[in-house]
Design an enzyme around this catalytic site. Sequence first.
Site, mmCIF file in Angstrom:
data_model
loop_
_atom_site.group_PDB
_atom_site.id
_atom_site.type_symbol
_atom_site.label_atom_id
_atom_site.label_comp_id
_atom_site.label_asym_id
_atom_site.label_seq_id
_atom_site.Cartn_x
_atom_site.Cartn_y
_atom_site.Cartn_z
ATOM 1 C CB ALA A 105 -0.913 0.014 1.225
ATOM 2 C CG ASN A 142 -1.655 6.660 3.368
ATOM 3 O OD1 ASN A 142 -1.890 6.182 4.472
ATOM 4 N ND2 ASN A 142 -1.534 7.955 3.161
ATOM 5 C CG HIS A 177 2.461 16.270 2.540
ATOM 6 N ND1 HIS A 177 1.480 16.305 1.581
ATOM 7 C CD2 HIS A 177 2.381 15.041 3.123
ATOM 8 C CE1 HIS A 177 0.835 15.151 1.574
ATOM 9 N NE2 HIS A 177 1.366 14.364 2.495
ATOM 10 C CE LYS A 228 4.659 14.451 -0.419
ATOM 11 N NZ LYS A 228 5.376 13.171 -0.373
ATOM 12 C CB THR A 267 -1.817 10.170 -0.152
ATOM 13 O OG1 THR A 267 -0.918 9.276 0.514
ATOM 14 C CG2 THR A 267 -3.219 9.979 0.389
HETATM 15 P P1 NAD Z 1 13.981 6.966 5.856
HETATM 16 O O1 NAD Z 1 14.939 7.543 4.873
HETATM 17 O O2 NAD Z 1 13.818 7.613 7.192
HETATM 18 O O3 NAD Z 1 14.374 5.430 6.132
HETATM 19 C C1 NAD Z 1 14.732 4.529 5.104
HETATM 20 C C2 NAD Z 1 15.426 3.301 5.698
HETATM 21 O O4 NAD Z 1 15.773 2.429 4.621
HETATM 22 C C3 NAD Z 1 16.722 3.627 6.442
HETATM 23 O O5 NAD Z 1 16.842 2.772 7.556
HETATM 24 C C4 NAD Z 1 17.795 3.275 5.408
HETATM 25 O O6 NAD Z 1 19.028 2.865 6.011
HETATM 26 C C5 NAD Z 1 17.143 2.128 4.679
HETATM 27 N N1 NAD Z 1 17.662 2.020 3.300
HETATM 28 C C6 NAD Z 1 17.644 2.991 2.360
HETATM 29 N N2 NAD Z 1 18.237 2.548 1.227
HETATM 30 C C7 NAD Z 1 18.612 1.281 1.487
HETATM 31 C C8 NAD Z 1 19.270 0.309 0.708
HETATM 32 N N3 NAD Z 1 19.650 0.535 -0.550
HETATM 33 N N4 NAD Z 1 19.480 -0.917 1.275
HETATM 34 C C9 NAD Z 1 19.079 -1.168 2.539
HETATM 35 N N5 NAD Z 1 18.455 -0.251 3.331
HETATM 36 C C10 NAD Z 1 18.226 0.938 2.791
HETATM 37 O O7 NAD Z 1 12.595 6.875 5.092
HETATM 38 P P2 NAD Z 1 11.118 6.699 5.698
HETATM 39 O O8 NAD Z 1 10.485 8.017 5.933
HETATM 40 O O9 NAD Z 1 11.165 5.704 6.820
HETATM 41 O O10 NAD Z 1 10.350 6.063 4.435
HETATM 42 C C11 NAD Z 1 10.777 4.835 3.877
HETATM 43 C C12 NAD Z 1 9.871 4.470 2.714
HETATM 44 O O11 NAD Z 1 8.528 4.286 3.189
HETATM 45 C C13 NAD Z 1 9.774 5.544 1.621
HETATM 46 O O12 NAD Z 1 9.672 4.889 0.361
HETATM 47 C C14 NAD Z 1 8.484 6.273 1.952
HETATM 48 O O13 NAD Z 1 7.907 6.907 0.839
HETATM 49 C C15 NAD Z 1 7.645 5.112 2.427
HETATM 50 N N6 NAD Z 1 6.501 5.457 3.283
HETATM 51 C C16 NAD Z 1 5.357 4.783 3.048
HETATM 52 C C17 NAD Z 1 4.248 4.974 3.852
HETATM 53 C C18 NAD Z 1 3.036 4.114 3.619
HETATM 54 O O14 NAD Z 1 2.038 4.241 4.384
HETATM 55 N N7 NAD Z 1 3.053 3.230 2.630
HETATM 56 C C19 NAD Z 1 4.301 5.882 4.914
HETATM 57 C C20 NAD Z 1 5.503 6.579 5.148
HETATM 58 C C21 NAD Z 1 6.609 6.332 4.316
#
Ligand code: NAD
Length: 258
Positions: free
Chosen positions: A113, A115, A147, A151, A158
Site C-alpha cells: 500500500a 498509504n 505536507h 517534502k 496519496t
Molecule cells: P527513511 O529515509 O527515514 O528510512 C529509510 C530506511 O531504509 C533507512 O533505515 C535506510 O538505512 C534504509 N535504506 C535505504 N536505502 C537502502 C538500501 N539501498 N538498502 C538497505 N536499506 C536501505 O525513510 P522513511 O520516511 O522511513 O520512508 C521509507 C519508505 O517508506 C519511503 O519509500 C516512503 O515513501 C515510504 N513510506 C510509506 C508509507 C506508507 O504508508 N506506505 C508511509 C511513510 C513512508
Amino acid sequence: MSLPVLRIGVTGLNGRMGQMLALSIASSSEAILAGGTSRSPTGNSSCPCFQSIDELAAVSDLIIDFTHVSTVINHARTLEKAGKAWVLGTTGLSEREQAAVNQAATHIPVVQAANFSPGVTLALSLAKKMGAALPASLYDAEIVEMHHRQKVDAPSGTALAIGEAVAEGRGVRLADVRESGRDGHTGPRGDNAIGFAALRGGQIVGEHTLLFTSGTEQISLTHKAFDRRIFADGAVRAALWLREQPAGLYGMEDVLGL
Ligand code: NAD
C-alpha cells in the site's frame, strides 16, 4: 485457538518508519520484533540487527519493509525464495520493480500500500464512490494536499491515489484529465478535469481534501494524519491479517474488508 506470536522482521530499522514500526510492534500482544536490517547502528540493543535481508528472513515469520525503491527487486527475490510473507510500504516503484513484487506474490502473501492509514484507505474507497455518483458534467473535482516543508515531490502519492480513485469512479484515466500546478494565464479549467493543488509548510505529516463543487452545492472529504505512527500501526495490522492469507497480492482495502 489463538495463533502463535508473529515474529516480525523490520528492514531499515533505523529509518523514520523503521523506528515507528518498532514502537507499534512493541505495543502489540500478538507480535514481537524478531530483528531488523540496518546500514548504521540502531541504538536498539535488545534487537538483533542483520546486514542482509536473507539473514533477517531466516529468523522472521514475516517482513515489514519501508526502505528505498532500490531495495525492492532484491527483497522480492529473497522473500519469494525464503517463502516469507511481506508487508511492503516503500513507494515510488517503477514498472520493473512492481513486476518483481507481482512475481513474488505468486508464491508468498504480500500486502502492498502507498498509504497504510486506515483513514486514507477508507477515503480512497469513498473517493471512488463519489467520482461515480458526482459526474464531471455536473461536479468539478479538486484535490488539495499539504505536507511538511521537506517534502520533495508534488502532488503527494496519496493525492494522486485519491485522483486515481475519482477517475476510476468516473471511468476515465487520470493521466487524461489531470490538471496540476495552475499558474499564470491558464484559461478556464477543463470540463472533465481533476485538479490538484499542493501546499507546503512546517512539519505537517499529511493533509488531503477532496472537493466536488457544482453550481448549487459543495461536498468535501478531508483526512489529516497527525503522526507517522498511523502508518506503522496500519502495517502491523496488515501483518497480523496477512499471516492467515494464501499467496497473493493484497491491498490495505483487503485488510480492512472494504
Ligand atoms: P527513511 O529515509 O527515514 O528510512 C529509510 C530506511 O531504509 C533507512 O533505515 C535506510 O538505512 C534504509 N535504506 C535505504 N536505502 C537502502 C538500501 N539501498 N538498502 C538497505 N536499506 C536501505 O525513510 P522513511 O520516511 O522511513 O520512508 C521509507 C519508505 O517508506 C519511503 O519509500 C516512503 O515513501 C515510504 N513510506 C510509506 C508509507 C506508507 O504508508 N506506505 C508511509 C511513510 C513512508
